[in-house]
Motif scaffolding. Structure first.
Motif, PDB file in Angstrom:
ATOM      1  N   UNK A  30      -0.985  20.715  49.471  1.00  0.00           N
ATOM      2  CA  UNK A  30      -2.350  20.394  49.894  1.00  0.00           C
ATOM      3  C   UNK A  30      -3.123  19.658  48.803  1.00  0.00           C
ATOM      4  N   UNK A  31      -2.963  20.098  47.544  1.00  0.00           N
ATOM      5  CA  UNK A  31      -3.730  19.469  46.466  1.00  0.00           C
ATOM      6  C   UNK A  31      -3.395  17.994  46.322  1.00  0.00           C
ATOM      7  N   UNK A  32      -2.107  17.636  46.521  1.00  0.00           N
ATOM      8  CA  UNK A  32      -1.685  16.248  46.386  1.00  0.00           C
ATOM      9  C   UNK A  32      -2.204  15.405  47.547  1.00  0.00           C
ATOM     10  N   UNK A  33      -2.117  15.941  48.754  1.00  0.00           N
ATOM     11  CA  UNK A  33      -2.620  15.220  49.927  1.00  0.00           C
ATOM     12  C   UNK A  33      -4.122  14.979  49.801  1.00  0.00           C
ATOM     13  N   UNK A  34      -4.840  15.982  49.340  1.00  0.00           N
ATOM     14  CA  UNK A  34      -6.296  15.834  49.185  1.00  0.00           C
ATOM     15  C   UNK A  34      -6.647  14.779  48.143  1.00  0.00           C
ATOM     16  N   UNK A  35      -5.897  14.734  47.057  1.00  0.00           N
ATOM     17  CA  UNK A  35      -6.169  13.726  46.029  1.00  0.00           C
ATOM     18  C   UNK A  35      -5.904  12.323  46.552  1.00  0.00           C
ATOM     19  N   UNK A  36      -4.870  12.183  47.348  1.00  0.00           N
ATOM     20  CA  UNK A  36      -4.594  10.874  47.934  1.00  0.00           C
ATOM     21  C   UNK A  36      -5.718  10.444  48.873  1.00  0.00           C
ATOM     22  N   UNK A  37      -6.197  11.365  49.671  1.00  0.00           N
ATOM     23  CA  UNK A  37      -7.283  11.037  50.598  1.00  0.00           C
ATOM     24  C   UNK A  37      -8.554  10.683  49.853  1.00  0.00           C
ATOM     25  N   UNK A  38      -8.876  11.450  48.819  1.00  0.00           N
ATOM     26  CA  UNK A  38     -10.071  11.153  48.026  1.00  0.00           C
ATOM     27  C   UNK A  38      -9.959   9.777  47.368  1.00  0.00           C
ATOM     28  N   UNK A  39      -8.766   9.459  46.883  1.00  0.00           N
ATOM     29  CA  UNK A  39      -8.565   8.164  46.235  1.00  0.00           C
ATOM     30  C   UNK A  39      -8.703   7.019  47.234  1.00  0.00           C
ATOM     31  N   UNK A  40      -8.204   7.210  48.444  1.00  0.00           N
ATOM     32  CA  UNK A  40      -8.314   6.167  49.459  1.00  0.00           C
ATOM     33  C   UNK A  40      -9.771   5.948  49.849  1.00  0.00           C
ATOM     34  N   UNK A  41     -10.522   7.029  49.985  1.00  0.00           N
ATOM     35  CA  UNK A  41     -11.947   6.909  50.271  1.00  0.00           C
ATOM     36  C   UNK A  41     -12.663   6.148  49.154  1.00  0.00           C
ATOM     37  N   UNK A  42     -12.280   6.478  47.917  1.00  0.00           N
ATOM     38  CA  UNK A  42     -12.941   5.824  46.785  1.00  0.00           C
ATOM     39  C   UNK A  42     -12.586   4.351  46.724  1.00  0.00           C
ATOM     40  N   UNK A  43     -11.335   4.014  47.005  1.00  0.00           N
ATOM     41  CA  UNK A  43     -10.918   2.610  47.028  1.00  0.00           C
ATOM     42  C   UNK A  43     -11.725   1.820  48.047  1.00  0.00           C
ATOM     43  N   UNK A  44     -11.891   2.381  49.217  1.00  0.00           N
ATOM     44  CA  UNK A  44     -12.637   1.684  50.263  1.00  0.00           C
ATOM     45  C   UNK A  44     -14.086   1.431  49.855  1.00  0.00           C
ATOM     46  N   UNK A  45     -14.656   2.362  49.091  1.00  0.00           N
ATOM     47  CA  UNK A  45     -16.046   2.199  48.656  1.00  0.00           C
ATOM     48  C   UNK A  45     -16.166   1.219  47.495  1.00  0.00           C
ATOM     49  N   UNK A  46     -15.206   1.259  46.579  1.00  0.00           N
ATOM     50  CA  UNK A  46     -15.266   0.386  45.412  1.00  0.00           C
ATOM     51  C   UNK A  46     -14.943  -1.060  45.749  1.00  0.00           C
ATOM     52  N   UNK A  47     -13.908  -1.260  46.585  1.00  0.00           N
ATOM     53  CA  UNK A  47     -13.392  -2.605  46.791  1.00  0.00           C
ATOM     54  C   UNK A  47     -12.678  -3.081  45.540  1.00  0.00           C
ATOM     55  N   UNK A  48     -12.060  -4.243  45.614  1.00  0.00           N
ATOM     56  CA  UNK A  48     -11.385  -4.795  44.451  1.00  0.00           C
ATOM     57  C   UNK A  48     -12.395  -5.519  43.556  1.00  0.00           C
ATOM     58  N   UNK A  49     -12.203  -5.471  42.234  1.00  0.00           N
ATOM     59  CA  UNK A  49     -13.175  -6.081  41.316  1.00  0.00           C
ATOM     60  C   UNK A  49     -13.176  -7.603  41.405  1.00  0.00           C
ATOM     61  N   UNK A  50     -14.305  -8.177  41.072  1.00  0.00           N
ATOM     62  CA  UNK A  50     -14.470  -9.629  41.018  1.00  0.00           C
ATOM     63  C   UNK A  50     -14.986 -10.008  39.630  1.00  0.00           C
ATOM     64  N   UNK A  51     -15.176 -11.297  39.385  1.00  0.00           N
ATOM     65  CA  UNK A  51     -15.683 -11.746  38.092  1.00  0.00           C
ATOM     66  C   UNK A  51     -17.133 -11.334  37.862  1.00  0.00           C
ATOM     67  N   UNK A  52     -17.775 -10.767  38.862  1.00  0.00           N
ATOM     68  CA  UNK A  52     -19.123 -10.245  38.656  1.00  0.00           C
ATOM     69  C   UNK A  52     -19.102  -8.900  37.942  1.00  0.00           C
ATOM     70  N   UNK A  53     -17.936  -8.249  37.924  1.00  0.00           N
ATOM     71  CA  UNK A  53     -17.783  -7.023  37.145  1.00  0.00           C
ATOM     72  C   UNK A  53     -17.544  -7.393  35.686  1.00  0.00           C
ATOM     73  N   UNK A  54     -18.262  -6.753  34.774  1.00  0.00           N
ATOM     74  CA  UNK A  54     -18.199  -7.121  33.360  1.00  0.00           C
ATOM     75  C   UNK A  54     -16.771  -7.045  32.821  1.00  0.00           C
ATOM     76  N   UNK A  55     -16.021  -6.017  33.192  1.00  0.00           N
ATOM     77  CA  UNK A  55     -14.659  -5.859  32.674  1.00  0.00           C
ATOM     78  C   UNK A  55     -13.672  -6.856  33.280  1.00  0.00           C
ATOM     79  N   UNK A  56     -14.097  -7.606  34.277  1.00  0.00           N
ATOM     80  CA  UNK A  56     -13.225  -8.591  34.918  1.00  0.00           C
ATOM     81  C   UNK A  56     -13.826  -9.990  34.847  1.00  0.00           C
TER      82      UNK A  56
END
Length: 400
Positions: A30-56
Protein backbone atom coordinates in the motif's frame (compact mmCIF):
# COMPACT_ATOMS: atom_id res chain seq x y z
CA UNK A 1 -7.53 9.50 -11.08
CA UNK A 2 -5.81 12.63 -12.37
CA UNK A 3 -8.10 15.25 -13.90
CA UNK A 4 -5.71 17.33 -15.96
CA UNK A 5 -5.40 18.61 -19.49
CA UNK A 6 -2.13 20.07 -20.76
CA UNK A 7 -0.70 21.51 -23.95
CA UNK A 8 2.46 19.50 -23.49
CA UNK A 9 2.51 16.42 -25.73
CA UNK A 10 5.16 14.64 -23.64
CA UNK A 11 3.34 15.26 -20.37
CA UNK A 12 0.09 13.99 -21.88
CA UNK A 13 1.89 10.86 -23.03
CA UNK A 14 3.33 10.29 -19.54
CA UNK A 15 -0.13 10.50 -18.00
CA UNK A 16 -1.39 8.11 -20.67
CA UNK A 17 1.46 5.73 -19.82
CA UNK A 18 0.37 5.80 -16.19
CA UNK A 19 -3.11 4.73 -17.23
CA UNK A 20 -1.72 1.98 -19.48
CA UNK A 21 0.46 0.65 -16.66
CA UNK A 22 -2.25 1.03 -14.04
CA UNK A 23 -2.44 -2.67 -13.27
CA UNK A 24 1.32 -3.12 -13.03
CA UNK A 25 1.99 0.02 -11.00
CA UNK A 26 -1.05 -0.60 -8.81
CA UNK A 27 0.43 -3.83 -7.53
CA UNK A 28 2.63 -4.04 -4.46
CA UNK A 29 2.37 -2.80 -0.88
CA UNK A 30 0.00 0.00 0.00
CA UNK A 31 2.76 2.47 0.88
CA UNK A 32 4.36 2.08 -2.56
CA UNK A 33 1.08 2.42 -4.45
CA UNK A 34 0.21 5.54 -2.47
CA UNK A 35 3.57 7.14 -3.21
CA UNK A 36 3.13 6.48 -6.90
CA UNK A 37 -0.31 8.07 -6.87
CA UNK A 38 0.91 11.10 -4.95
CA UNK A 39 3.78 11.52 -7.39
CA UNK A 40 1.46 11.32 -10.39
CA UNK A 41 -0.82 13.95 -8.88
CA UNK A 42 2.18 16.17 -8.24
CA UNK A 43 3.48 15.71 -11.79
CA UNK A 44 0.15 16.76 -13.23
CA UNK A 45 0.18 19.92 -11.11
CA UNK A 46 3.80 20.84 -11.76
CA UNK A 47 3.98 20.13 -15.48
CA UNK A 48 7.35 19.91 -17.18
CA UNK A 49 9.78 22.82 -16.59
CA UNK A 50 10.39 25.52 -19.18
CA UNK A 51 13.04 28.23 -19.58
CA UNK A 52 10.88 30.43 -17.37
CA UNK A 53 11.98 28.29 -14.43
CA UNK A 54 15.24 29.67 -13.00
CA UNK A 55 16.90 26.24 -12.78
CA UNK A 56 16.07 25.57 -16.44
CA UNK A 57 16.84 29.02 -17.84
CA UNK A 58 19.57 27.79 -20.20
CA UNK A 59 18.11 24.37 -21.06
CA UNK A 60 15.15 24.30 -23.40
CA UNK A 61 13.02 21.16 -23.31
CA UNK A 62 10.96 22.15 -26.34
CA UNK A 63 12.16 19.12 -28.31
CA UNK A 64 11.27 16.75 -25.50
CA UNK A 65 7.93 18.42 -24.75
CA UNK A 66 6.81 18.01 -28.35
CA UNK A 67 7.49 14.25 -28.49
CA UNK A 68 5.03 11.51 -27.65
CA UNK A 69 6.62 8.74 -25.61
CA UNK A 70 5.16 5.28 -25.27
CA UNK A 71 5.63 2.40 -22.84
CA UNK A 72 8.57 0.14 -23.63
CA UNK A 73 7.61 -3.48 -24.38
CA UNK A 74 9.10 -6.45 -22.58
CA UNK A 75 12.83 -6.69 -23.39
CA UNK A 76 14.05 -9.02 -26.14
CA UNK A 77 16.79 -10.65 -24.08
CA UNK A 78 18.63 -12.30 -26.98
CA UNK A 79 18.65 -9.13 -29.07
CA UNK A 80 19.94 -7.06 -26.16
CA UNK A 81 22.63 -9.65 -25.41
CA UNK A 82 23.90 -9.41 -29.00
CA UNK A 83 23.83 -5.61 -28.93
CA UNK A 84 25.74 -5.40 -25.65
CA UNK A 85 28.55 -7.54 -27.03
CA UNK A 86 29.76 -4.58 -29.10
CA UNK A 87 29.51 -1.84 -26.45
CA UNK A 88 32.75 -0.87 -24.69
CA UNK A 89 31.08 0.09 -21.39
CA UNK A 90 28.80 -2.94 -21.14
CA UNK A 91 31.14 -5.32 -19.33
CA UNK A 92 33.43 -3.92 -16.63
CA UNK A 93 34.50 -7.32 -15.32
CA UNK A 94 32.56 -7.13 -12.06
CA UNK A 95 29.11 -7.92 -10.72
CA UNK A 96 26.47 -6.52 -13.06
CA UNK A 97 22.78 -5.68 -12.72
CA UNK A 98 21.21 -4.99 -16.12
CA UNK A 99 18.17 -2.75 -16.56
CA UNK A 100 16.65 -2.78 -20.06
CA UNK A 101 14.10 -0.06 -20.76
CA UNK A 102 13.56 0.39 -17.03
CA UNK A 103 13.09 -3.32 -16.28
CA UNK A 104 15.49 -5.63 -14.47
CA UNK A 105 16.66 -8.54 -16.64
CA UNK A 106 17.92 -11.47 -14.57
CA UNK A 107 19.19 -13.40 -17.61
CA UNK A 108 21.74 -10.67 -18.37
CA UNK A 109 22.69 -9.94 -14.76
CA UNK A 110 25.23 -11.44 -12.40
CA UNK A 111 24.54 -10.08 -8.93
CA UNK A 112 26.19 -12.78 -6.82
CA UNK A 113 28.32 -10.64 -4.50
CA UNK A 114 29.79 -11.71 -1.18
CA UNK A 115 28.14 -9.94 1.76
CA UNK A 116 26.68 -7.01 -0.28
CA UNK A 117 23.03 -7.44 -1.24
CA UNK A 118 22.24 -6.64 -4.89
CA UNK A 119 18.79 -7.26 -6.34
CA UNK A 120 16.01 -5.76 -8.40
CA UNK A 121 13.82 -3.12 -6.78
CA UNK A 122 10.80 -5.39 -7.17
CA UNK A 123 12.59 -8.19 -5.31
CA UNK A 124 13.84 -5.84 -2.61
CA UNK A 125 10.30 -4.65 -1.90
CA UNK A 126 9.53 -8.29 -0.99
CA UNK A 127 12.82 -9.31 0.67
CA UNK A 128 13.77 -6.04 2.40
CA UNK A 129 10.48 -4.15 2.79
CA UNK A 130 11.50 -2.07 5.81
CA UNK A 131 14.72 -0.82 4.21
CA UNK A 132 13.03 0.10 0.93
CA UNK A 133 10.05 1.78 2.58
CA UNK A 134 12.37 3.82 4.82
CA UNK A 135 14.72 5.10 2.14
CA UNK A 136 12.91 5.04 -1.22
CA UNK A 137 11.81 8.60 -1.91
CA UNK A 138 13.23 9.97 1.34
CA UNK A 139 15.90 12.04 -0.47
CA UNK A 140 14.47 12.55 -3.96
CA UNK A 141 11.61 14.93 -3.24
CA UNK A 142 8.66 15.39 -5.59
CA UNK A 143 7.31 18.72 -4.35
CA UNK A 144 9.22 20.92 -6.80
CA UNK A 145 10.94 18.48 -9.17
CA UNK A 146 8.73 17.22 -11.99
CA UNK A 147 11.22 14.60 -13.17
CA UNK A 148 11.57 13.12 -9.67
CA UNK A 149 7.79 12.93 -9.56
CA UNK A 150 7.70 11.36 -13.02
CA UNK A 151 10.20 8.69 -12.01
CA UNK A 152 8.47 7.98 -8.70
CA UNK A 153 5.13 7.58 -10.46
CA UNK A 154 6.25 5.47 -13.43
CA UNK A 155 9.34 3.52 -12.32
CA UNK A 156 8.60 -0.10 -13.20
CA UNK A 157 11.77 -1.49 -11.63
CA UNK A 158 15.33 -0.70 -10.64
CA UNK A 159 18.20 -1.92 -8.50
CA UNK A 160 18.83 -1.93 -4.75
CA UNK A 161 22.38 -2.21 -3.38
CA UNK A 162 22.67 -2.73 0.38
CA UNK A 163 25.96 -2.99 2.26
CA UNK A 164 25.18 -4.33 5.77
CA UNK A 165 26.94 -3.06 8.87
CA UNK A 166 30.70 -3.58 8.80
CA UNK A 167 30.80 -5.05 5.28
CA UNK A 168 33.50 -3.86 2.87
CA UNK A 169 32.66 -4.56 -0.77
CA UNK A 170 35.73 -5.98 -2.46
CA UNK A 171 34.65 -5.29 -6.06
CA UNK A 172 32.58 -2.57 -7.73
CA UNK A 173 28.95 -3.26 -8.57
CA UNK A 174 27.93 -2.27 -12.07
CA UNK A 175 24.39 -1.07 -12.81
CA UNK A 176 23.98 -1.10 -16.59
CA UNK A 177 20.95 0.77 -17.96
CA UNK A 178 20.16 0.10 -21.63
CA UNK A 179 17.56 1.83 -23.79
CA UNK A 180 16.35 -0.07 -26.88
CA UNK A 181 13.66 0.09 -29.52
CA UNK A 182 12.67 2.02 -32.62
CA UNK A 183 9.59 3.89 -31.36
CA UNK A 184 9.97 6.79 -28.89
CA UNK A 185 9.87 5.42 -25.33
CA UNK A 186 10.46 6.84 -21.86
CA UNK A 187 12.22 4.78 -19.19
CA UNK A 188 12.44 5.51 -15.48
CA UNK A 189 14.95 3.32 -13.67
CA UNK A 190 15.08 3.72 -9.89
CA UNK A 191 18.25 2.97 -7.94
CA UNK A 192 18.77 2.82 -4.18
CA UNK A 193 22.19 2.45 -2.53
CA UNK A 194 22.28 2.03 1.26
CA UNK A 195 25.51 1.62 3.24
CA UNK A 196 25.03 0.79 6.91
CA UNK A 197 27.46 1.80 9.66
CA UNK A 198 31.17 1.11 9.02
CA UNK A 199 30.50 -0.34 5.56
CA UNK A 200 32.01 0.44 2.19
CA UNK A 201 30.69 -0.01 -1.34
CA UNK A 202 31.49 1.15 -4.88
CA UNK A 203 28.78 1.39 -7.55
CA UNK A 204 29.22 2.25 -11.23
CA UNK A 205 26.00 3.33 -12.97
CA UNK A 206 26.25 3.34 -16.78
CA UNK A 207 23.61 4.56 -19.24
CA UNK A 208 23.92 3.43 -22.86
CA UNK A 209 21.55 2.95 -25.77
CA UNK A 210 21.01 0.69 -28.77
CA UNK A 211 17.85 2.55 -29.76
CA UNK A 212 17.51 3.96 -33.26
CA UNK A 213 15.08 6.79 -32.53
CA UNK A 214 14.08 9.39 -29.96
CA UNK A 215 13.73 8.43 -26.30
CA UNK A 216 13.84 9.76 -22.74
CA UNK A 217 15.96 8.26 -19.98
CA UNK A 218 14.86 9.52 -16.57
CA UNK A 219 16.84 7.74 -13.82
CA UNK A 220 16.80 8.66 -10.13
CA UNK A 221 19.44 7.39 -7.70
CA UNK A 222 19.30 7.73 -3.92
CA UNK A 223 22.39 7.10 -1.77
CA UNK A 224 22.40 6.77 2.01
CA UNK A 225 25.70 6.52 3.90
CA UNK A 226 25.31 5.82 7.61
CA UNK A 227 27.87 6.68 10.30
CA UNK A 228 31.46 5.99 9.21
CA UNK A 229 30.31 4.49 5.89
CA UNK A 230 32.10 5.05 2.58
CA UNK A 231 30.19 5.15 -0.72
CA UNK A 232 31.91 5.72 -4.05
CA UNK A 233 29.42 6.28 -6.89
CA UNK A 234 30.14 6.77 -10.58
CA UNK A 235 27.55 7.72 -13.18
CA UNK A 236 28.46 7.47 -16.88
CA UNK A 237 26.11 8.88 -19.51
CA UNK A 238 27.09 7.70 -23.01
CA UNK A 239 23.89 7.83 -25.02
CA UNK A 240 23.00 8.87 -28.54
CA UNK A 241 22.23 12.23 -30.14
CA UNK A 242 18.55 11.27 -30.48
CA UNK A 243 18.07 10.89 -26.74
CA UNK A 244 17.10 13.07 -23.83
CA UNK A 245 18.73 12.14 -20.53
CA UNK A 246 17.37 13.80 -17.38
CA UNK A 247 18.79 12.17 -14.27
CA UNK A 248 19.54 12.94 -10.65
CA UNK A 249 21.60 11.57 -7.76
CA UNK A 250 20.52 12.34 -4.19
CA UNK A 251 23.09 11.61 -1.48
CA UNK A 252 22.88 11.77 2.30
CA UNK A 253 25.96 11.35 4.50
CA UNK A 254 25.86 10.59 8.22
CA UNK A 255 28.45 11.16 10.94
CA UNK A 256 32.05 10.58 9.81
CA UNK A 257 30.86 9.28 6.43
CA UNK A 258 32.68 9.78 3.13
CA UNK A 259 30.64 9.97 -0.08
CA UNK A 260 31.97 10.51 -3.60
CA UNK A 261 29.87 11.18 -6.68
CA UNK A 262 31.58 11.21 -10.07
CA UNK A 263 29.66 12.14 -13.23
CA UNK A 264 30.92 11.60 -16.78
CA UNK A 265 28.83 12.86 -19.72
CA UNK A 266 29.96 11.94 -23.24
CA UNK A 267 26.60 11.61 -25.02
CA UNK A 268 25.68 13.84 -27.95
CA UNK A 269 22.04 14.57 -27.14
CA UNK A 270 20.46 16.67 -24.40
CA UNK A 271 21.67 15.80 -20.93
CA UNK A 272 20.59 17.18 -17.58
CA UNK A 273 22.38 15.80 -14.50
CA UNK A 274 21.50 16.90 -10.99
CA UNK A 275 23.63 15.99 -7.98
CA UNK A 276 22.17 16.85 -4.57
CA UNK A 277 24.31 16.07 -1.51
CA UNK A 278 23.39 16.63 2.14
CA UNK A 279 26.00 16.26 4.86
CA UNK A 280 23.66 15.36 7.70
CA UNK A 281 26.17 14.27 10.34
CA UNK A 282 29.18 15.83 12.04
CA UNK A 283 32.58 15.37 10.35
CA UNK A 284 30.90 14.15 7.14
CA UNK A 285 32.92 14.47 3.94
CA UNK A 286 31.74 14.73 0.34
CA UNK A 287 33.43 14.79 -3.06
CA UNK A 288 31.68 15.80 -6.29
CA UNK A 289 33.56 15.42 -9.56
CA UNK A 290 32.23 15.94 -13.07
CA UNK A 291 33.61 15.76 -16.59
CA UNK A 292 31.60 16.57 -19.72
CA UNK A 293 32.83 16.25 -23.30
CA UNK A 294 30.35 17.85 -25.69
CA UNK A 295 30.45 17.88 -29.48
CA UNK A 296 28.29 19.06 -32.36
CA UNK A 297 24.66 19.58 -31.39
CA UNK A 298 25.22 18.42 -27.82
CA UNK A 299 23.87 20.09 -24.69
CA UNK A 300 24.92 19.17 -21.14
CA UNK A 301 23.45 20.82 -18.04
CA UNK A 302 24.98 20.02 -14.63
CA UNK A 303 23.17 21.30 -11.55
CA UNK A 304 24.69 20.55 -8.16
CA UNK A 305 23.51 21.38 -4.65
CA UNK A 306 25.69 20.64 -1.65
CA UNK A 307 24.15 21.25 1.77
CA UNK A 308 26.28 21.38 4.91
CA UNK A 309 23.78 20.73 7.69
CA UNK A 310 26.14 19.81 10.56
CA UNK A 311 29.43 21.08 11.96
CA UNK A 312 32.95 20.14 10.88
CA UNK A 313 31.87 18.98 7.43
CA UNK A 314 34.15 19.19 4.40
CA UNK A 315 33.45 19.06 0.68
CA UNK A 316 35.40 19.32 -2.57
CA UNK A 317 33.67 19.88 -5.90
CA UNK A 318 35.45 19.98 -9.27
CA UNK A 319 33.59 20.02 -12.62
CA UNK A 320 35.41 20.37 -15.93
CA UNK A 321 34.13 20.53 -19.51
CA UNK A 322 35.53 20.46 -23.04
CA UNK A 323 33.27 21.77 -25.83
CA UNK A 324 33.65 21.72 -29.61
CA UNK A 325 31.62 22.87 -32.65
CA UNK A 326 28.29 24.41 -31.58
CA UNK A 327 28.08 22.53 -28.27
CA UNK A 328 26.38 24.04 -25.22
CA UNK A 329 27.01 23.43 -21.53
CA UNK A 330 25.53 24.73 -18.29
CA UNK A 331 26.94 24.51 -14.79
CA UNK A 332 25.09 25.70 -11.71
CA UNK A 333 26.82 24.79 -8.48
CA UNK A 334 25.18 25.77 -5.20
CA UNK A 335 26.75 25.30 -1.78
CA UNK A 336 24.58 25.94 1.29
CA UNK A 337 26.11 26.19 4.76
CA UNK A 338 23.35 26.13 7.35
CA UNK A 339 23.62 28.08 10.62
CA UNK A 340 24.52 25.02 12.72
CA UNK A 341 27.28 23.92 10.30
CA UNK A 342 30.16 25.72 11.99
CA UNK A 343 33.76 24.89 10.99
CA UNK A 344 32.68 23.93 7.48
CA UNK A 345 35.43 23.61 4.87
CA UNK A 346 34.09 23.71 1.31
CA UNK A 347 35.66 24.31 -2.10
CA UNK A 348 34.09 24.42 -5.56
CA UNK A 349 35.49 25.05 -9.04
CA UNK A 350 34.24 24.81 -12.61
CA UNK A 351 36.69 24.97 -15.55
CA UNK A 352 35.66 24.98 -19.21
CA UNK A 353 37.71 24.71 -22.38
CA UNK A 354 36.19 25.89 -25.66
CA UNK A 355 37.65 24.43 -28.85
CA UNK A 356 35.37 26.41 -31.15
CA UNK A 357 34.16 29.98 -31.51
CA UNK A 358 30.61 28.63 -31.75
CA UNK A 359 30.57 26.69 -28.45
CA UNK A 360 29.15 28.29 -25.32
CA UNK A 361 29.05 27.73 -21.56
CA UNK A 362 26.84 29.33 -18.93
CA UNK A 363 28.34 28.84 -15.47
CA UNK A 364 27.10 29.99 -12.08
CA UNK A 365 28.95 29.03 -8.89
CA UNK A 366 26.97 30.05 -5.82
CA UNK A 367 27.56 30.18 -2.06
CA UNK A 368 24.90 30.61 0.63
CA UNK A 369 26.52 30.83 4.06
CA UNK A 370 24.50 31.17 7.27
CA UNK A 371 27.23 30.11 9.72
CA UNK A 372 29.98 32.30 11.21
CA UNK A 373 33.09 30.11 11.28
CA UNK A 374 33.57 28.63 7.82
CA UNK A 375 36.17 28.29 5.09
CA UNK A 376 34.49 28.40 1.68
CA UNK A 377 35.61 29.36 -1.81
CA UNK A 378 34.45 28.97 -5.38
CA UNK A 379 35.49 29.90 -8.88
CA UNK A 380 34.82 29.36 -12.57
CA UNK A 381 36.74 29.77 -15.83
CA UNK A 382 35.75 29.70 -19.49
CA UNK A 383 38.51 29.96 -22.09
CA UNK A 384 39.93 28.79 -25.37
CA UNK A 385 43.22 27.11 -26.18
CA UNK A 386 45.94 29.73 -26.41
CA UNK A 387 48.60 29.62 -29.14
CA UNK A 388 51.37 28.50 -26.78
CA UNK A 389 49.32 25.52 -25.58
CA UNK A 390 48.51 24.48 -29.15
CA UNK A 391 52.19 24.75 -30.13
CA UNK A 392 53.23 22.69 -27.09
CA UNK A 393 50.84 19.87 -27.97
CA UNK A 394 51.65 19.90 -31.70
CA UNK A 395 55.38 19.76 -30.98
CA UNK A 396 54.70 16.45 -29.24
CA UNK A 397 52.97 14.84 -32.18
CA UNK A 398 49.33 15.81 -31.63
CA UNK A 399 47.68 17.24 -34.75
CA UNK A 400 45.69 20.44 -34.71
Amino acid sequence: RVLFRSRNVALDSFLANARALGGELGAGPTWLVNRRRQALDRLAKLGLPTTRHEDWRFTNLRGLAGAQFGVAPQPDVDAVRRALAGLPLADLGCARAVIVDGQFVAELSDVEVDDVHVMSLAQAVVDMPELVETHLGARAGIESDAFNALNTALARDGVVVHAPRGVVGERPIHILSVTTGDAPVATHGRYLIVADENSQVTVVETHVTVASGAYLTNPVTEIVAAANANVDHYRVQAESADGHHVGSVHTWGGRDSVTSTHTLSVGDGLTRSDAIVTLGGTNAEAHLNGLYLVGEGGHVDNHTTLVHACENGSSREVYKGVLDDDARAVFHGRIVVEKDAQETDSYQTNNNLLLSDKSRVNTKPQLEIYADQVKCSHGATIGQMDDDSVFYLRSRGIDR
